[in-house]
Enzyme design. Structure first.
Site, short mmCIF file in Angstrom:
data_model
loop_
_atom_site.label_atom_id
_atom_site.label_comp_id
_atom_site.label_asym_id
_atom_site.label_seq_id
_atom_site.Cartn_x
_atom_site.Cartn_y
_atom_site.Cartn_z
N HIS A 21 0.83 -1.21 0.00
CA HIS A 21 0.00 0.00 0.00
C HIS A 21 0.87 1.26 0.00
O HIS A 21 0.65 2.19 -0.80
CB HIS A 21 -0.92 -0.03 1.23
CG HIS A 21 -1.82 1.16 1.36
ND1 HIS A 21 -3.11 1.16 0.86
CD2 HIS A 21 -1.63 2.38 1.93
CE1 HIS A 21 -3.66 2.34 1.12
NE2 HIS A 21 -2.78 3.10 1.77
N GLU A 22 1.85 1.31 0.89
CA GLU A 22 2.68 2.53 0.99
C GLU A 22 3.53 2.74 -0.26
O GLU A 22 3.79 3.88 -0.64
CB GLU A 22 3.56 2.47 2.24
CG GLU A 22 2.79 2.46 3.56
CD GLU A 22 1.83 3.63 3.75
OE1 GLU A 22 2.12 4.73 3.26
OE2 GLU A 22 0.78 3.44 4.40
N HIS B 250 1.65 4.72 -2.65
CA HIS B 250 1.76 6.16 -2.37
C HIS B 250 3.10 6.71 -2.83
O HIS B 250 3.17 7.79 -3.43
CB HIS B 250 1.59 6.43 -0.87
CG HIS B 250 0.20 6.25 -0.35
ND1 HIS B 250 -0.92 6.72 -1.00
CD2 HIS B 250 -0.25 5.68 0.80
CE1 HIS B 250 -1.99 6.44 -0.28
NE2 HIS B 250 -1.62 5.79 0.82
N HIS C 61 -5.74 7.21 -2.70
CA HIS C 61 -6.64 6.13 -2.31
C HIS C 61 -7.68 5.86 -3.39
O HIS C 61 -7.85 6.64 -4.31
CB HIS C 61 -7.30 6.45 -0.96
CG HIS C 61 -6.34 6.32 0.18
ND1 HIS C 61 -6.38 7.10 1.30
CD2 HIS C 61 -5.29 5.46 0.35
CE1 HIS C 61 -5.40 6.74 2.12
NE2 HIS C 61 -4.72 5.76 1.56
#
Ligand code: TQI
Ligand code: ZN
Ligand code: ZN
Length: 172
Positions: free
Chosen positions: A129-130, A133, A139
């Protein structure tokens, strides 16, 4: 549907080889070789969907992306909050900082769904997930996607969904 950071920052289009360094691990008791394996797998999931390549380097000075574990305030104005709450944060391109809350019950090896702690958090799931980013994704509204803004404890969610793939392929 996926999203980007405001202004759609990305790594430059001619820079497909990105490096990362795991710089601060003293605050956690996870075996360093297990950590290296987790982050290599997490980066590999994004490189498989793009033209990007990720290589681990030893020195932060040589790294585009730096990864470290910290407790509480750690100098960037975004203090960690102890068990659960914020697990980790990553900055938008091309900052490259990826910080994890050392207070979490991180699971780097074995089956998180069998973890004895009811606050166990799967490290690879959070890393995937990170990294999204770090590469410029925000998101998504798609609940099955990696970039959906919630994850449950004792859960492994590491496979990119079509929404994640479409998002990252629109950037790289
Ligand atoms: N950390 C938040 C997150 O990564 C921090 C954050 C909020 C953020 N908004 C952001 C980071 C916008 C970059 C851009 O979403 S968290 C999840 C998820 C967190 C949350 O600790 O709450 C995961 C870390 F999405 F599952 F809830 C990892 Cl996988
Ligand atoms: Zn931080
Ligand atoms: Zn997020």
């Amino acid at each position: 549907l996926f999203s980007y950071f405001p202004g759609t920052p990305t790594w430059p289009g001619d820079k497909t080889d990105l490096t990362y360094a795991i710089t601060d691990t003293s605050a956690v008791s996870i075996d360093v070789s297990a950590l290296k394996a987790v982050f290599a797998r997490a980066f590999g999931r994004w490189s498989a969907a793009t033209t990007l390549n990720f290589t681990e380097v030893e020195s932060a000075a040589d790294a585009d992306i730096t990864i470290g574990f910290y407790s509480g305030a750690h100098g960037d104005g975004e203090p960690f909050d102890g068990v659960l709450g914020t697990l980790a944060h990553a900055f938008s391109p091309t900052d490259g900082r990826f910080h994890l809350d050392a207070a979490e019950a991180w699971v780097a090896e074995g089956d998180v769904t069998e973890a004895s702690s009811d606050v166990a958090v799967d490290l690879e799931s959070v890393a995937v997930h990170e990294i999204g980013h770090l590469l410029g994704l925000g998101h998504t509204s798609e609940a099955d996607a990696i970039m959906y803004p919630t994850i449950k404890t004792r859960t492994k969610k590491v496979e990119l969904a079509s929404d994640d793939v479409e998002g990252i392929q629109s950037l790289y």
